[in-house]
Design an enzyme around this catalytic site. Structure first.
Site, PDB file in Angstrom:
ATOM      1  N   LYS A 137      24.688   9.185  51.814  1.00 34.49           N
ATOM      2  CA  LYS A 137      25.622  10.532  52.543  1.00 34.49           C
ATOM      3  C   LYS A 137      24.241  10.235  53.880  1.00 34.49           C
ATOM      4  O   LYS A 137      23.524  11.501  54.292  1.00 34.49           O
ATOM      5  CB  LYS A 137      26.187  11.067  52.220  1.00 34.49           C
ATOM      6  CG  LYS A 137      27.488  11.188  52.754  1.00 34.49           C
ATOM      7  CD  LYS A 137      28.030  12.391  51.980  1.00 34.49           C
ATOM      8  CE  LYS A 137      29.773  12.510  52.761  1.00 34.49           C
ATOM      9  NZ  LYS A 137      30.460  14.205  52.368  1.00 34.49           N
ATOM     10  N   GLU A 188      42.991  19.968  43.367  1.00 32.99           N
ATOM     11  CA  GLU A 188      43.740  20.962  43.647  1.00 32.99           C
ATOM     12  C   GLU A 188      44.818  22.109  42.476  1.00 32.99           C
ATOM     13  O   GLU A 188      44.564  22.452  42.217  1.00 32.99           O
ATOM     14  CB  GLU A 188      44.707  20.769  44.479  1.00 32.99           C
ATOM     15  CG  GLU A 188      44.315  20.365  46.239  1.00 32.99           C
ATOM     16  CD  GLU A 188      43.218  19.235  46.374  1.00 32.99           C
ATOM     17  OE1 GLU A 188      42.545  18.455  47.353  1.00 32.99           O
ATOM     18  OE2 GLU A 188      43.989  18.122  45.406  1.00 32.99           O
ATOM     19  N   ARG A 215      49.631  19.199  46.693  1.00 29.31           N
ATOM     20  CA  ARG A 215      48.951  18.407  45.474  1.00 29.31           C
ATOM     21  C   ARG A 215      49.915  19.251  44.399  1.00 29.31           C
ATOM     22  O   ARG A 215      49.301  18.860  43.067  1.00 29.31           O
ATOM     23  CB  ARG A 215      48.151  17.563  45.523  1.00 29.31           C
ATOM     24  CG  ARG A 215      47.822  16.762  47.104  1.00 29.31           C
ATOM     25  CD  ARG A 215      46.633  16.262  47.175  1.00 29.31           C
ATOM     26  NE  ARG A 215      46.284  15.024  46.850  1.00 29.31           N
ATOM     27  CZ  ARG A 215      45.687  14.136  46.470  1.00 29.31           C
ATOM     28  NH1 ARG A 215      44.181  14.475  46.536  1.00 29.31           N
ATOM     29  NH2 ARG A 215      45.118  13.560  45.948  1.00 29.31           N
TER      30      ARG A 215
END
Length: 647
Positions: free
Chosen positions: A283, A371, A399
Site C-alpha cells: 500500500k 459492522e 449494514r
C-alpha cells in the site's frame, strides 16, 4: 510523462509492449502523486494497484469484460486509464468525478463501490448473468482488497461462488494482512505450475476423458476438486481456505512484478469455473512516506510531493473535532469505569478511538470492516455486564440494521451506539452521507436516540448513556469541527427525552436537532435584524421526543419549522407531525427543512448543505417564506373582518 498523455482508453494500452507498460506504470504513479498532493483523496490504496490496473486493462476487453472494484479507494488508476485523465483534477469536487466507481460516470465502472466487501457478490451476479446469456467470451473479475476481506459479505459471496455456473475470477489484493504464507521457493514453483497453460490443458484433457467414460459427473466434480485441494494442502503443508470453498486458488504472486502478473493473468484468464488469484502488494507503493505509514497515507490530505511532508493547517484556540471530543471523553469515562469498552469496525483513527487504544489497549477493539459483527459483538459484551461504546459511521451502520433490532434493541441490551459522520459528510458523496439514521432507527422499540447541539452535549450524552440509562442508547454527531473552544465541561446527567429552549420568540418556532442547530442560531439572529421574531428549541432527543415541550410549542405557535441534517422523510420533522396529529393539534402549520428524497452528490460540506437548503442561508430563506405566509394570512383575516363589519 512518457506515455500516459497518449492513453485515452484501455485500447491504447494494447499498443505497448511489456517494457513500455512498465513506463506507463511509472507515469501513472507519478500522476496520482501529483494530483493528490494538491487535491486530496484516497492515496495509498491506488498506488498499490498500479501494476494490477495496467495488467487488467491490457489483457481484458473492457468494458465488455467486467472489472468490479471493491471500494473505489483502489480504482484511481482505473479512472485515469479509462478516459478521465484530463478531468481527474475534479475528483471529489462538486460537479466533478466521484471518488468511487460509478456506472453513471463511465461505462468502464461496472458497480458503485463506496462500501467494502461487495465486489465478489456483485461480480458473481454478473458472471452468472453472462453464463445465462450464453456470453461465454465475457470475463468478469472482482478485485477485492484494502481490508475488505474482513467483511462477512465477502465470505457469503465466496461460499456461493462454487454453487453457480460461472467463470468468475477473484483477485485478492493483499496489501496489509497475512492471509497466506510469504512468497517462497515452493510457492513460486506451484504458481508457475498451476497457472501454466500446458498444465491446465493437460488437467482439462484428463477431466474430459474421465467425463466421457462416465467416470466423473458434474455433480461429483466438486468432490474431486476437494480431493485435489487436499493433495495440494498435503504437499505444501498448508490449508487454504479459498480451496475449502471449492474455488481454485493461485498465488501468492508479486503484484508489482508487471511481466509476471501479466503472464499469470493470461494463463488463468480463460479457465472455467470460479478461481482466485492472490497477489501481494504494498500500500502506497512508489511513495516512501506512504509505504512506511499506510494508515496515515490512506487519505492524507494535502502534502508536499517532493518532501512527503503533510500540510496540516491548524489554528490555535480552535474548537476540537467532534471525533476528538468523543475519543478523549471515552478515555475519561473508561478510566473511571472498568466495565467500559470500545468497539469500532476498522475506523479507530477516523473516529478517534485510537486514544483509548493507546491508553487502555486491552479494552478497545478494532473488529475489521465488519459492522454487523461489531454490533453483535458489542451485544455479547453487554450481555455479560460490560458497557460497550460501539462507534460506527452513520452510513456504515446501515449494514448492521438487523443486528441493532435483533441483537440489541429486542433484548434491551446496554450498547451505546455512537454514529460518527452523521449528516452530509462531504467529498465521499452519497455512499457515505449519514443522512438516514434518524429515519431508520426511529421505528425501533427500546432505543434512545439523541443528537448533541454542541460538544458539551456530546459529553453529557455519553455520560448519561453510561449512568442514566439501562438500555441501548444512540448518539449521532457530525464530521468535523465543533463550535466550542472550551469543550471540557464536567460531564453530567441530563434528563432523557427532554429538549431545551435556546431563544424566545413571537412569530414562529424553529425546532432543530443536532449540531445543525448552530446554523439556525445564525439564521435566526439575521431574521431578528429584519424584524422577524423566531423562538428556537433544541430537541436533543428524537426518541423519546419531548412531548411536553412540543405541546407548549404547538399551543403557542401556529407556525413551526423543523430542521435536521438528515432525510426529511421519516426523521424528526415527521415525528413532530405525527405527535401533533395524534394529540389533536390540527391548526398548526409545519414546515420541514432537511434532506430531500434524493441522493446528494459529493462536494465540500458547505456546498452540499447549500444545495440541500440546510445551511444558514437556506434556513433564513425558509424563515422569510414562512413570515411572508404569515403576513398573507393576516391580511386575509383583516379583509374578512372588514367584510364582516360591512355586512
Amino acid at each position: 510523462m512518457t506515455y500516459l498523455q497518449d492513453i485515452n482508453s484501455p485500447a491504447d494500452l494494447k499498443k505497448f509492449n511489456v517494457e513500455q507498460l512498465k513506463e506507463v506504470c511509472k507515469d501513472l504513479r507519478e500522476f496520482i502523486i501529483e494530483q493528490l498532493s494538491h487535491n486530496p483523496g484516497h492515496f495509498a490504496s491506488s498506488l498499490g494497484t498500479v501494476e494490477l490496473t495496467v495488467a487488467l486493462h491490457y489483457l481484458y476487453n473492457t468494458p465488455y469484460d467486467k472489472l468490479v472494484w471493491d471500494v473505489g479507494h483502489q480504482a484511481y488508476g482505473h479512472k485515469i486509464l479509462t478516459g478521465r485523465r484530463d478531468v481527474f483534477h475534479t475528483n471529489r469536487k462538486l460537479g466533478g468525478l466521484s471518488g468511487f466507481t460509478n456506472p453513471q460516470e463511465s461505462i468502464y465502472d461496472t458497480f458503485v463501490a463506496g462500501h467494502a466487501s461487495t465486489s465478489i457478490s456483485a461480480a458473481l451476479g454478473m458472471a452468472v448473468a453472462a453464463s445465462l446469456n450464453g456470453e461465454e467470451d465475457r470475463h468478469v473479475v472482482a478485485i477485492i482488497g484494502d481490508g475488505a476481506m474482513t467483511g462477512g459479505l465477502a465470505y457469503e459471496g465466496l461460499n456461493n461462488a462454487c454453487s453457480q455456473p460461472n467463470n468468475l475470477l477473484i483477485i485478492l489484493n493483499d496489501n496489509d494482512m497475512s492471509i497466506d504464507s510469504n512468497v517462497g521457493g515452493i510457492q513460486d514453483y506451484l504458481v508457475k505450475m498451476t497457472t501454466s497453460s500446458k498444465y491446465n490443458k493437460m488437467r482439462n484433457r484428463v477431466y474430459q476423458s474421465f467425463k466421457s467414460k462416465n467416470l466423473i459427473s458434474e455433480e461429483k466434480k466438486n468432490i474431486v476438486l476437494r480431493f485435489n485441494n487436499s493433495i495440494k494442502s498435503l504437499i505444501t503443508q498448508q490449508q487454504n481456505m479459498f480451496e475449502g470453498f471449492n474455488i481454485r486458488y493461485f498465488g501468492p504472486v508479486d503484484g508489482h512484478d508487471l511481466p509476471g502478473l501479466i503472464r499469470v493473468l493470461h494463463n488463468i484468464r480463460d479457465m472455467k469455473g470460479p478461481r482466485l488469484l492472490h497477489i501481494k502488494t504494498v500500500k502506497g507503493k512508489g511513495f516512501k512516506p506512504a509505504e512506511k505509514a499506510a494508515t496515515i497515507w490512506h487519505a492524507p490530505g494535502l502534502f508536499d510531493k517532493e518532501t512527503g511532508e503533510r500540510i496540516v493547517r491548524k489554528r490555535i484556540d480552535q474548537p476540537q473535532l467532534y471525533q476528538d471530543v468523543f475519543g478523549h471523553t471515552l478515555v475519561e469515562l473508561a478510566e473511571e469505569n472498568q466495565k467500559i469498552v470500545g468497539i469500532t469496525p476498522a475506523m479507530p483513527t477516523g473516529c478517534s478511538m485510537t486514544y483509548m487504544m493507546q491508553k487502555l489497549p486491552d479494552r478497545a477493539f478494532d473488529v475489521g470492516i465488519a459492522e454487523a459483527h461489531a454490533v453483535t459483538f458489542s451485544a455479547g459484551l453487554a450481555k455479560e455486564g460490560f458497557i460497550p461504546f460501539c462507534n460506527i459511521y452513520s452510513s456504515f451502520m446501515q449494514r448492521a440494521y438487523d443486528q441493532v433490532i435483533h441483537d440489541v434493541a429486542l433484548q434491551k441490551l446496554k450498547v451505546i451506539m455512537c454514529l460518527d459522520r452523521a449528516g452530509l459528510v462531504g467529498e465521499d458523496g452519497p455512499t457515505h452521507h449519514g443522512v438516514f439514521d434518524l429515519a431508520y432507527l426511529r421505528p425501533i422499540p427500546n432505543l434512545v436516540i439523541s443528537a448533541p447541539f454542541n460538544e458539551h452535549d456530546l459529553r453529557n450524552l455519553m455520560y448519561t448513556a453510561v449512568y442514566g440509562n439501562d438500555g441501548p442508547f444512540v448518539i449521532r454527531y457530525p464530521r468535523g469541527q465543533g463550535v466550542m473552544v472550551d469543550w471540557r465541561n464536567p460531564p453530567q446527567l441530563i434528563p432523557i427525552g427532554k429538549g431545551k429552549r435556546l431563544k424566545k420568540g413571537k412569530d414562529m418556532a424553529l425546532l432543530s436537532i443536532g449540531a445543525i442547530g448552530n446554523s439556525a442560531v445564525k439564521a435566526i439572529a439575521r431574521a431578528e435584524e429584519m424584524g422577524i421574531s423566531v423562538a428556537h428549541y433544541d430537541m436533543l432527543f428524537l426518541k423519546p421526543i419531548d412531548q411536553e415541550m412540543l405541546s407548549k410549542v404547538a399551543r403557542k405557535f401556529k407556525y413551526i419549522i423543523t430542521l435536521e441534517n438528515g432525510v426529511i422523510k421519516g426523521g424528526m420533522g415527521t415525528a413532530v407531525i405525527e405527535f401533533l396529529a395524534d394529540n389533536g393539534f390540527i391548526h398548526n402549520r409545519i414546515f420541514r427543512i432537511g434532506i430531500a428524497d434524493e441522493f446528494i452528490t459529493h462536494g465540500a460540506i458547505t456546498e452540499l448543505q447549500k444545495i440541500a437548503g440546510i445551511d444558514e442561508e437556506g434556513i433564513l430563506r425558509k424563515i422569510m417564506e414562512v413570515n411572508e405566509l404569515i403576513k398573507q394570512e393576516q391580511a386575509i383575516v383583516v379583509i374578512q373582518e372588514q367584510s364582516n363589519l360591512r355586512n
